[in-house]
Design a protein around this motif. Sequence first.
Motif, PDB file in Angstrom:
ATOM      1  N   LEU A 196      96.291  56.173  26.344  1.00 22.24           N
ATOM      2  CA  LEU A 196      95.833  54.796  26.178  1.00 22.24           C
ATOM      3  C   LEU A 196      94.710  54.430  27.140  1.00 22.24           C
ATOM      4  CD1 LEU A 196      96.398  52.423  24.366  1.00 22.24           C
ATOM      5  CD2 LEU A 196      98.089  51.596  26.007  1.00 22.24           C
ATOM      6  N   ALA A 197      94.798  54.889  28.384  1.00 17.74           N
ATOM      7  CA  ALA A 197      93.760  54.537  29.363  1.00 17.74           C
ATOM      8  C   ALA A 197      92.394  55.034  28.906  1.00 17.74           C
ATOM      9  CB  ALA A 197      94.113  55.119  30.726  1.00 17.74           C
ATOM     10  N   ASP A 198      92.332  56.287  28.459  1.00 11.01           N
ATOM     11  CA  ASP A 198      91.070  56.848  27.980  1.00 11.01           C
ATOM     12  C   ASP A 198      90.630  56.180  26.681  1.00 11.01           C
ATOM     13  OD1 ASP A 198      88.944  59.021  27.659  1.00 11.01           O
ATOM     14  OD2 ASP A 198      90.169  59.348  25.872  1.00 11.01           O
ATOM     15  N   LYS A 223     100.367  46.766  23.366  1.00 12.14           N
ATOM     16  CA  LYS A 223      98.982  47.044  23.765  1.00 12.14           C
ATOM     17  C   LYS A 223      98.259  47.836  22.676  1.00 12.14           C
ATOM     18  CE  LYS A 223      99.865  47.273  28.775  1.00 12.14           C
ATOM     19  NZ  LYS A 223      99.834  48.171  29.963  1.00 12.14           N
ATOM     20  N   GLU A 269     100.789  55.921  27.541  1.00 10.86           N
ATOM     21  CA  GLU A 269     100.042  54.915  28.287  1.00 10.86           C
ATOM     22  C   GLU A 269      99.155  55.563  29.343  1.00 10.86           C
ATOM     23  OE1 GLU A 269     101.009  50.678  30.400  1.00 10.86           O
ATOM     24  OE2 GLU A 269     102.214  52.391  31.026  1.00 10.86           O
ATOM     25  N   GLU A 270      99.702  56.526  30.060  1.00 11.24           N
ATOM     26  CA  GLU A 270      98.964  57.141  31.163  1.00 11.24           C
ATOM     27  C   GLU A 270      97.940  58.165  30.680  1.00 11.24           C
ATOM     28  OE1 GLU A 270     102.030  58.774  33.554  1.00 11.24           O
ATOM     29  OE2 GLU A 270     102.969  56.825  33.970  1.00 11.24           O
ATOM     30  N   CYS A 323      94.989  46.575  20.394  1.00 17.99           N
ATOM     31  CA  CYS A 323      93.756  47.355  20.317  1.00 17.99           C
ATOM     32  C   CYS A 323      93.416  47.676  18.865  1.00 17.99           C
ATOM     33  CB  CYS A 323      93.909  48.637  21.125  1.00 17.99           C
ATOM     34  SG  CYS A 323      92.421  49.645  21.187  1.00 17.99           S
ATOM     35  N   ILE A 333     104.171  48.673  25.739  1.00 15.58           N
ATOM     36  CA  ILE A 333     103.098  49.645  25.494  1.00 15.58           C
ATOM     37  C   ILE A 333     102.688  49.624  24.026  1.00 15.58           C
ATOM     38  CG2 ILE A 333     102.521  52.106  25.534  1.00 15.58           C
ATOM     39  CD1 ILE A 333     104.469  52.307  27.969  1.00 15.58           C
ATOM     40  N   LEU A 343      91.271  53.148  25.497  1.00 10.74           N
ATOM     41  CA  LEU A 343      90.798  51.773  25.674  1.00 10.74           C
ATOM     42  C   LEU A 343      89.361  51.745  26.174  1.00 10.74           C
ATOM     43  CD1 LEU A 343      93.957  50.041  27.186  1.00 10.74           C
ATOM     44  CD2 LEU A 343      92.993  49.718  24.908  1.00 10.74           C
ATOM     45  N   SER A 344      89.015  52.675  27.062  1.00 11.67           N
ATOM     46  CA  SER A 344      87.638  52.711  27.565  1.00 11.67           C
ATOM     47  C   SER A 344      86.661  53.059  26.449  1.00 11.67           C
ATOM     48  CB  SER A 344      87.514  53.713  28.713  1.00 11.67           C
ATOM     49  OG  SER A 344      87.717  55.034  28.256  1.00 11.67           O
TER      50      SER A 344
END
Length: 261
Positions: free
Chosen positions: A182-184, A237, A178-179, A241, A234, A186-187
């Motif tokens: 996933l953050a990168d 999510k 997630e950290e 996506c 997680i 999703l963008s």
Amino acid sequence: MLSIEKQIVYLISCASVIEVQELVLLYEADGRSGQYIRNVLARLKKMGYIESVERSRYRITEVGDSFVRSFNQKPELSAKEWDRKWQLVMFEFPDSMRKYRQMLVSHLRILGFGRLYDSVYISPWDHSDNLKQYVTENKLEPYLTIAAGCAIPDIVSSEQTGGIWPLDEINRMYMEKEEGFLADFLSRAERPSADDRETFLLFLEIGNVISEMGLIDPVLPPCLLPGYWRGNEILGKMFACMRRLGSALPPDSVYRKYVRL
């Protein structure tokens, strides 16, 4: 099975027949060489998951199709109501069959079984169909016993499951995904793209991470998970996506046949 192998089995299962060159072109865009993909296909054929229709063309086998179905069903188990019964697999192999023992343990862990004792593995879900097929294909009938609908009174909550499954480690891996990933991701996934291939590569990328986690997550019922568990959240999510990316491919896209929503 490596996640890339599982992904290719999935892609072949979506098509009646697939050309090797089609897979090579697809994965070369993802940084993998044609020889690497051909080596993966050779391993999958040797394992019995795919077969040659003719030169450079493959299709899924019954074994491969069964594997895809069982793995795709795994995330759905968390939504099922658990009847508080267990499936047990007990086995004993001679030293000369150590390889088969290791293969069986690996298969059980992928399905979500945990080690209760040295040669006894348990799961809260019934995997009888998958196990019977695996045992028959590998001629293991004399060496193991499968029992379903068993009661194990000492294992009724998350307090007992931590010693059977490495839930702390798996939860940590989910949080790292997630950290760190996933953050990168999703963008990147939220940026509109007119290129179907780019969208499909993103679809494969998130699918690969889901597959990676699916190989280690036992998908236990909520009552057997610790309070700190964030895996289901997680993973949800990631699936959301993946569905968005799959839906973004138009019906006439050459990649749409590989998407099951």
